[in-house]
Design a protein around this motif. Structure first.
Motif, PDB file in Angstrom:
ATOM      1  N   SER A  51       4.553   9.876  31.303  1.00  0.00           N
ATOM      2  CA  SER A  51       3.313   9.945  30.523  1.00  0.00           C
ATOM      3  C   SER A  51       2.094   9.584  31.362  1.00  0.00           C
ATOM      4  N   TRP A  52       2.214   8.579  32.247  1.00  0.00           N
ATOM      5  CA  TRP A  52       1.066   8.205  33.071  1.00  0.00           C
ATOM      6  C   TRP A  52       0.760   9.296  34.095  1.00  0.00           C
ATOM      7  N   GLU A  53       1.794   9.970  34.585  1.00  0.00           N
ATOM      8  CA  GLU A  53       1.577  11.073  35.516  1.00  0.00           C
ATOM      9  C   GLU A  53       0.845  12.215  34.820  1.00  0.00           C
ATOM     10  N   ALA A  54       1.249  12.499  33.583  1.00  0.00           N
ATOM     11  CA  ALA A  54       0.607  13.575  32.825  1.00  0.00           C
ATOM     12  C   ALA A  54      -0.861  13.264  32.568  1.00  0.00           C
ATOM     13  N   LEU A  55      -1.175  11.990  32.339  1.00  0.00           N
ATOM     14  CA  LEU A  55      -2.556  11.602  32.062  1.00  0.00           C
ATOM     15  C   LEU A  55      -3.441  11.781  33.296  1.00  0.00           C
ATOM     16  N   TYR A  69       4.689  16.392  43.374  1.00  0.00           N
ATOM     17  CA  TYR A  69       3.901  15.794  42.298  1.00  0.00           C
ATOM     18  C   TYR A  69       4.191  14.301  42.165  1.00  0.00           C
ATOM     19  N   GLN A  70       5.443  13.926  42.233  1.00  0.00           N
ATOM     20  CA  GLN A  70       5.791  12.518  42.064  1.00  0.00           C
ATOM     21  C   GLN A  70       5.165  11.655  43.154  1.00  0.00           C
ATOM     22  N   ILE A 106       0.490   8.232  44.806  1.00  0.00           N
ATOM     23  CA  ILE A 106      -0.543   7.888  45.791  1.00  0.00           C
ATOM     24  C   ILE A 106      -1.918   7.858  45.129  1.00  0.00           C
ATOM     25  N   ILE A 107      -2.205   8.873  44.309  1.00  0.00           N
ATOM     26  CA  ILE A 107      -3.507   8.963  43.639  1.00  0.00           C
ATOM     27  C   ILE A 107      -3.701   7.798  42.676  1.00  0.00           C
ATOM     28  N   ASP A 108      -2.656   7.449  41.947  1.00  0.00           N
ATOM     29  CA  ASP A 108      -2.743   6.324  41.014  1.00  0.00           C
ATOM     30  C   ASP A 108      -3.090   5.031  41.755  1.00  0.00           C
ATOM     31  N   LYS A 109      -2.403   4.769  42.845  1.00  0.00           N
ATOM     32  CA  LYS A 109      -2.663   3.547  43.620  1.00  0.00           C
ATOM     33  C   LYS A 109      -4.048   3.587  44.253  1.00  0.00           C
ATOM     34  N   LEU A 110      -4.438   4.760  44.734  1.00  0.00           N
ATOM     35  CA  LEU A 110      -5.739   4.912  45.383  1.00  0.00           C
ATOM     36  C   LEU A 110      -6.879   4.645  44.393  1.00  0.00           C
ATOM     37  N   LEU A 111      -6.771   5.211  43.202  1.00  0.00           N
ATOM     38  CA  LEU A 111      -7.813   5.011  42.193  1.00  0.00           C
ATOM     39  C   LEU A 111      -7.877   3.557  41.737  1.00  0.00           C
ATOM     40  N   ARG A 112      -6.731   2.909  41.672  1.00  0.00           N
ATOM     41  CA  ARG A 112      -6.723   1.492  41.289  1.00  0.00           C
ATOM     42  C   ARG A 112      -7.388   0.629  42.360  1.00  0.00           C
ATOM     43  N   ARG A 140     -10.567  -1.625  40.116  1.00  0.00           N
ATOM     44  CA  ARG A 140      -9.457  -2.478  39.695  1.00  0.00           C
ATOM     45  C   ARG A 140      -9.504  -2.836  38.213  1.00  0.00           C
ATOM     46  N   PHE A 141     -10.516  -2.387  37.508  1.00  0.00           N
ATOM     47  CA  PHE A 141     -10.719  -2.849  36.138  1.00  0.00           C
ATOM     48  C   PHE A 141     -10.451  -1.775  35.078  1.00  0.00           C
ATOM     49  N   ILE A 142     -10.233  -0.532  35.499  1.00  0.00           N
ATOM     50  CA  ILE A 142     -10.041   0.561  34.550  1.00  0.00           C
ATOM     51  C   ILE A 142      -8.772   1.327  34.917  1.00  0.00           C
ATOM     52  N   GLU A 143      -8.006   1.704  33.916  1.00  0.00           N
ATOM     53  CA  GLU A 143      -6.815   2.522  34.154  1.00  0.00           C
ATOM     54  C   GLU A 143      -7.234   3.879  34.726  1.00  0.00           C
ATOM     55  N   PRO A 144      -6.473   4.429  35.683  1.00  0.00           N
ATOM     56  CA  PRO A 144      -6.847   5.708  36.305  1.00  0.00           C
ATOM     57  C   PRO A 144      -7.106   6.832  35.313  1.00  0.00           C
ATOM     58  N   GLY A 145      -6.329   6.878  34.252  1.00  0.00           N
ATOM     59  CA  GLY A 145      -6.528   7.937  33.268  1.00  0.00           C
ATOM     60  C   GLY A 145      -7.826   7.827  32.500  1.00  0.00           C
ATOM     61  N   LEU A 146      -8.467   6.653  32.562  1.00  0.00           N
ATOM     62  CA  LEU A 146      -9.705   6.417  31.819  1.00  0.00           C
ATOM     63  C   LEU A 146     -10.933   6.346  32.723  1.00  0.00           C
ATOM     64  N   MET A 147     -10.733   6.567  34.006  1.00  0.00           N
ATOM     65  CA  MET A 147     -11.858   6.459  34.937  1.00  0.00           C
ATOM     66  C   MET A 147     -12.849   7.597  34.750  1.00  0.00           C
ATOM     67  N   SER A 148     -14.026   7.420  35.297  1.00  0.00           N
ATOM     68  CA  SER A 148     -15.124   8.353  35.070  1.00  0.00           C
ATOM     69  C   SER A 148     -14.864   9.710  35.713  1.00  0.00           C
TER      70      SER A 148
END
Length: 351
Positions: A171-175, A243-244, A249-255, A259-267
């Motif tokens: 689900s987090w990957e899909a987001l 994709y996996q 990598i993208i999830d960790k990079l965006l975090r 550090r305060f917003i979930e990647p799926g909710l970032m601007s």
């Protein structure tokens, strides 16, 4: 309700099987991206993802059949000269204690080693199953799709057209993927969103129920992430590892960048910046030791996104034909004449 069994068309079975299954090679020549183990026999099969065969179904009530059902053909193939006495299949599409017999397929009156049965199964479903060979219960030796159940047991798996369950992506990957595809496709622009709102919301209730039933199951605007999920489950399963790795990598990079917003909710600006960096192949913070080319992954994602947005809705994207309608608003493109009911008006095409 008991599952409907169709008469076995031997020519249909052979037409769909021999090109892929009749080879006697033992080398694992089709193990792209090491998706199978070194000793897994599925690695020697050309396009093993084609099985079981999921096809359109037209019964006596042609209109209802096309809209609601698929014909699903299970295939078992034995290269051995010692053919089994009984081949059956059991699965969640029927009562699990009910083993449905597969028919021996013949050509010019002689055995071919193929066994098959065709069932009528509703669209939008995911099922697990196993074969029963002379009282021995086994996984499908052809189909790459498998699912580990809560009890730890592994079953073979298939899905029918227009399924919306996530099968390969988490689900987090899909987001995160949804946010990336938003930047690739035109539907999240102000103009694009206005078009989709008008296209979906201006329909009367009957049209929504009949033509766009599956469109409202999507969290994203046009179902592209669902299309990619199904693509990675079947035709391009060998790219699932891409994709996996890259989404992790993208999830960790965006975090790291926020550090305060979930990647799926970032601007939107965060994703726009990331997209531009991936486009030129220079992404600060990218783990190049795990995946060398972010640009290659972006090219792969772009190909999958555009294919999903404008392919037939039965493959999981282009929900309700919205992608085609978007093109038709801008170009001379009467897509309804080429597509089966209820989306289109073509009386000959069966989907």
């Amino acid at each position: 309700m008991q599952v409907k069994i169709l008469d076995t068309d031997h020519q249909y079975i052979l037409n769909h099987c021999t090109k892929y299954l009749a080879r006697s090679n033992t080398d694992i020549r089709h193990n792209y991206n090491n998706q199978f183990g070194a000793s897994d026999p599925r690695g020697r099969i050309c396009e093993a993802w084609r099985f079981p065969i999921i096809d359109s179904y037209t019964g006596k009530d042609t209109q209802e059949s096309i809209v609601d059902y698929n014909r699903v053909t299970f295939i078992y193939f034995s290269l051995s000269s010692d053919l089994p006495n009984f081949v059956g299949v059991t699965g969640t599409f029927d009562k699990l204690y009910n083993v449905i017999a597969l028919n021996e397929i013949k050509f010019l009156g002689e055995s071919t080693g193929y066994y098959a049965v065709t069932l009528v199964i509703p669209k939008g479903e995911v099922h697990t199953y196993k074969f029963v060979i002379d009282n021995q219960v086994i996984l499908d030796p052809i189909n790459p799709q498998q699912k580990v159940l809560n009890n730890g047991q592994t079953w073979s798996q298939f899905f029918t057209h227009q399924s919306t369950d996530l099968l390969s992506l988490q689900s987090w990957e899909a987001l995160v993927l949804e946010r990336l595809t938003d930047h690739i496709l035109p539907f999240r622009t102000e103009e694009g969103q206005r078009f989709l709102d008008f296209y979906y919301n201006s329909l009367d209730r009957q049209s929504k129920d009949n033509q766009f039933l599956y469109a409202y199951k999507f969290d994203q605007s046009i179902g592209v992430v669902n299309f990619i999920d199904k693509l990675l489950t079947k035709e391009e399963r060998h790219h699932l590892i891409d994709y996996q790795i890259c989404l992790d990598i993208i999830d960790k990079l965006l975090r790291q960048r926020n550090r305060f917003i979930e990647p799926g909710l970032m601007s939107k600006e965060m994703y726009a910046e990331l997209y531009d960096q991936m486009f030129i192949g220079d992404v600060p913070g990218w783990n190049y030791s795990r995946y060398q080319s972010p640009k290659y992954f972006l090219q792969l994602l772009r190909r999958h996104s555009f294919t999903g947005a404008f392919s037939h809705p039965k493959y999981g994207g282009n929900a309700g034909g919205a992608g085609w309608a978007y093109l038709a608003e801008r170009y001379p493109f009467n897509w309804r004449q080429s597509v089966e009911a209820p989306l289109g008006t073509n009386p000959d095409y069966r989907g």
